[in-house]
Design a protein around this motif. Structure first.
Motif, PDB file in Angstrom:
ATOM      1  N   VAL A  93      89.489 -95.942  15.631  1.00  0.00           N
ATOM      2  CA  VAL A  93      88.108 -96.328  15.358  1.00  0.00           C
ATOM      3  C   VAL A  93      88.132 -97.548  14.451  1.00  0.00           C
ATOM      4  N   ASN A  94      87.290 -98.529  14.759  1.00  0.00           N
ATOM      5  CA  ASN A  94      87.300 -99.720  13.913  1.00  0.00           C
ATOM      6  C   ASN A  94      86.600 -99.451  12.578  1.00  0.00           C
ATOM      7  N   GLN A  95      86.822-100.310  11.612  1.00  0.00           N
ATOM      8  CA  GLN A  95      86.319-100.127  10.251  1.00  0.00           C
ATOM      9  C   GLN A  95      84.795-100.191  10.171  1.00  0.00           C
ATOM     10  N   THR A  96      84.160-100.957  11.045  1.00  0.00           N
ATOM     11  CA  THR A  96      82.702-101.057  11.026  1.00  0.00           C
ATOM     12  C   THR A  96      82.074 -99.711  11.359  1.00  0.00           C
ATOM     13  N   PHE A  97      82.605 -99.052  12.387  1.00  0.00           N
ATOM     14  CA  PHE A  97      82.105 -97.733  12.759  1.00  0.00           C
ATOM     15  C   PHE A  97      82.296 -96.746  11.611  1.00  0.00           C
ATOM     16  N   LEU A  98      83.447 -96.819  10.987  1.00  0.00           N
ATOM     17  CA  LEU A  98      83.743 -95.944   9.854  1.00  0.00           C
ATOM     18  C   LEU A  98      82.743 -96.172   8.721  1.00  0.00           C
ATOM     19  N   ALA A  99      82.496 -97.416   8.401  1.00  0.00           N
ATOM     20  CA  ALA A  99      81.600 -97.746   7.292  1.00  0.00           C
ATOM     21  C   ALA A  99      80.145 -97.393   7.594  1.00  0.00           C
ATOM     22  N   LEU A 100      79.725 -97.549   8.833  1.00  0.00           N
ATOM     23  CA  LEU A 100      78.311 -97.348   9.177  1.00  0.00           C
ATOM     24  C   LEU A 100      77.944 -95.910   9.540  1.00  0.00           C
ATOM     25  N   ILE A 101      78.888 -95.153  10.046  1.00  0.00           N
ATOM     26  CA  ILE A 101      78.564 -93.808  10.526  1.00  0.00           C
ATOM     27  C   ILE A 101      79.232 -92.705   9.701  1.00  0.00           C
ATOM     28  N   ILE A 102      80.534 -92.722   9.626  1.00  0.00           N
ATOM     29  CA  ILE A 102      81.260 -91.591   9.064  1.00  0.00           C
ATOM     30  C   ILE A 102      81.111 -91.498   7.547  1.00  0.00           C
ATOM     31  N   VAL A 103      81.215 -92.607   6.832  1.00  0.00           N
ATOM     32  CA  VAL A 103      81.109 -92.567   5.372  1.00  0.00           C
ATOM     33  C   VAL A 103      79.736 -92.055   4.912  1.00  0.00           C
ATOM     34  N   PRO A 104      78.615 -92.516   5.493  1.00  0.00           N
ATOM     35  CA  PRO A 104      77.324 -91.933   5.090  1.00  0.00           C
ATOM     36  C   PRO A 104      77.203 -90.438   5.392  1.00  0.00           C
ATOM     37  N   VAL A 105      77.810 -89.988   6.489  1.00  0.00           N
ATOM     38  CA  VAL A 105      77.773 -88.556   6.815  1.00  0.00           C
ATOM     39  C   VAL A 105      78.511 -87.760   5.742  1.00  0.00           C
ATOM     40  N   ILE A 106      79.677 -88.239   5.328  1.00  0.00           N
ATOM     41  CA  ILE A 106      80.429 -87.568   4.261  1.00  0.00           C
ATOM     42  C   ILE A 106      79.620 -87.576   2.967  1.00  0.00           C
ATOM     43  N   PHE A 107      78.989 -88.695   2.666  1.00  0.00           N
ATOM     44  CA  PHE A 107      78.178 -88.812   1.459  1.00  0.00           C
ATOM     45  C   PHE A 107      77.011 -87.820   1.480  1.00  0.00           C
ATOM     46  N   ILE A 108      76.329 -87.709   2.606  1.00  0.00           N
ATOM     47  CA  ILE A 108      75.185 -86.793   2.720  1.00  0.00           C
ATOM     48  C   ILE A 108      75.645 -85.343   2.590  1.00  0.00           C
ATOM     49  N   ILE A 109      76.748 -84.984   3.234  1.00  0.00           N
ATOM     50  CA  ILE A 109      77.273 -83.615   3.127  1.00  0.00           C
ATOM     51  C   ILE A 109      77.632 -83.297   1.679  1.00  0.00           C
ATOM     52  N   SER A 110      78.257 -84.251   0.993  1.00  0.00           N
ATOM     53  CA  SER A 110      78.635 -84.049  -0.408  1.00  0.00           C
ATOM     54  C   SER A 110      77.412 -83.875  -1.293  1.00  0.00           C
ATOM     55  N   ILE A 111      76.403 -84.703  -1.115  1.00  0.00           N
ATOM     56  CA  ILE A 111      75.175 -84.611  -1.914  1.00  0.00           C
ATOM     57  C   ILE A 111      74.477 -83.273  -1.677  1.00  0.00           C
ATOM     58  N   LEU A 112      74.371 -82.853  -0.419  1.00  0.00           N
ATOM     59  CA  LEU A 112      73.726 -81.569  -0.127  1.00  0.00           C
ATOM     60  C   LEU A 112      74.494 -80.409  -0.752  1.00  0.00           C
ATOM     61  N   SER A 113      75.793 -80.485  -0.756  1.00  0.00           N
ATOM     62  CA  SER A 113      76.610 -79.445  -1.369  1.00  0.00           C
ATOM     63  C   SER A 113      76.368 -79.391  -2.876  1.00  0.00           C
ATOM     64  N   ILE A 114      76.294 -80.548  -3.511  1.00  0.00           N
ATOM     65  CA  ILE A 114      76.087 -80.593  -4.958  1.00  0.00           C
ATOM     66  C   ILE A 114      74.663 -80.188  -5.333  1.00  0.00           C
ATOM     67  N   VAL A 115      73.670 -80.543  -4.509  1.00  0.00           N
ATOM     68  CA  VAL A 115      72.273 -80.149  -4.766  1.00  0.00           C
ATOM     69  C   VAL A 115      72.150 -78.632  -4.751  1.00  0.00           C
ATOM     70  N   ASN A 116      72.941 -77.984  -3.917  1.00  0.00           N
ATOM     71  CA  ASN A 116      72.901 -76.525  -3.817  1.00  0.00           C
ATOM     72  C   ASN A 116      73.511 -75.852  -5.050  1.00  0.00           C
ATOM     73  N   LEU A 117      74.092 -76.619  -5.967  1.00  0.00           N
ATOM     74  CA  LEU A 117      74.789 -76.079  -7.133  1.00  0.00           C
ATOM     75  C   LEU A 117      74.017 -76.274  -8.428  1.00  0.00           C
ATOM     76  N   ARG A 118      72.732 -76.237  -8.425  1.00  0.00           N
ATOM     77  CA  ARG A 118      71.999 -76.538  -9.646  1.00  0.00           C
ATOM     78  C   ARG A 118      72.209 -75.492 -10.731  1.00  0.00           C
ATOM     79  N   PHE A 119      71.993 -74.213 -10.453  1.00  0.00           N
ATOM     80  CA  PHE A 119      72.219 -73.195 -11.476  1.00  0.00           C
ATOM     81  C   PHE A 119      72.338 -71.802 -10.871  1.00  0.00           C
ATOM     82  N   MET A 120      72.993 -70.928 -11.627  1.00  0.00           N
ATOM     83  CA  MET A 120      73.060 -69.499 -11.319  1.00  0.00           C
ATOM     84  C   MET A 120      73.190 -68.766 -12.642  1.00  0.00           C
TER      85      MET A 120
END
Length: 143
Positions: free
Chosen positions: A33-60
């Motif tokens: 896969v070329n770097q443009t595809f990686l930068a435009l598609i896959i990296v934002p998906v990883i970022f969104i998954i990470s943010i959603l995971s951290i948002v789910n960790l506010r408190f217990m």
């Protein structure tokens, strides 16, 4: 008031993010896969998954009266009277708290750090057999 305020398992979060990055890297090597595809598609998906995971960790917070926790953007409460059973299952990086409720529903918490004292206090507070508990297992709230 007795309370246990649990902190997120940041090591588990780091391992999840690093695993996603490794899989992404391997996919780019295997499928050329070329770097443009990686930068435009896959990296934002990883970022969104990470943010959603951290948002789910506010408190217990575990209190004698019940468990108060965040899930996504909402806050939820489990009354101690509704809890039938509490179990802790430990793996390498992970300790899963499984809460069984009267309505046969089971809620699992896996993104939190539980030390031995916290586990004992939680078991004692929500156990239907109170004779297994003693006063040394209670944790005072320092808030």
């Amino acid at each position: 008031m007795n309370a246990i305020k649990l902190s997120p398992n940041w090591l588990l979060q780091l391992v999840m993010i690093l695993t996603l990055c490794t899989v992404t890297f391997l996919l780019t090597i295997i499928f050329a896969v070329n770097q443009t595809f990686l930068a435009l598609i896959i990296v934002p998906v990883i970022f969104i998954i990470s943010i959603l995971s951290i948002v789910n960790l506010r408190f217990m917070h575990c209190y004698k009266a019940g468990i108060y926790y965040s899930q996504g953007l909402s806050k939820k409460y489990i009354n101690a009277d509704e809890i039938v059973d509490i179990q802790f299952n430990s793996l390498k990086l992970l300790t899963v708290l499984s809460v069984s409720l009267e309505n046969n529903k089971e809620i699992c918490f896996y993104n939190w750090q539980f030390d031995e004292q916290a586990q004992q206090s939680i078991r004692c507070w929500y156990s239907k057999k109170k004779n297994r508990c003693n006063n040394s297992q209670h944790t005072e709230c320092n808030a």
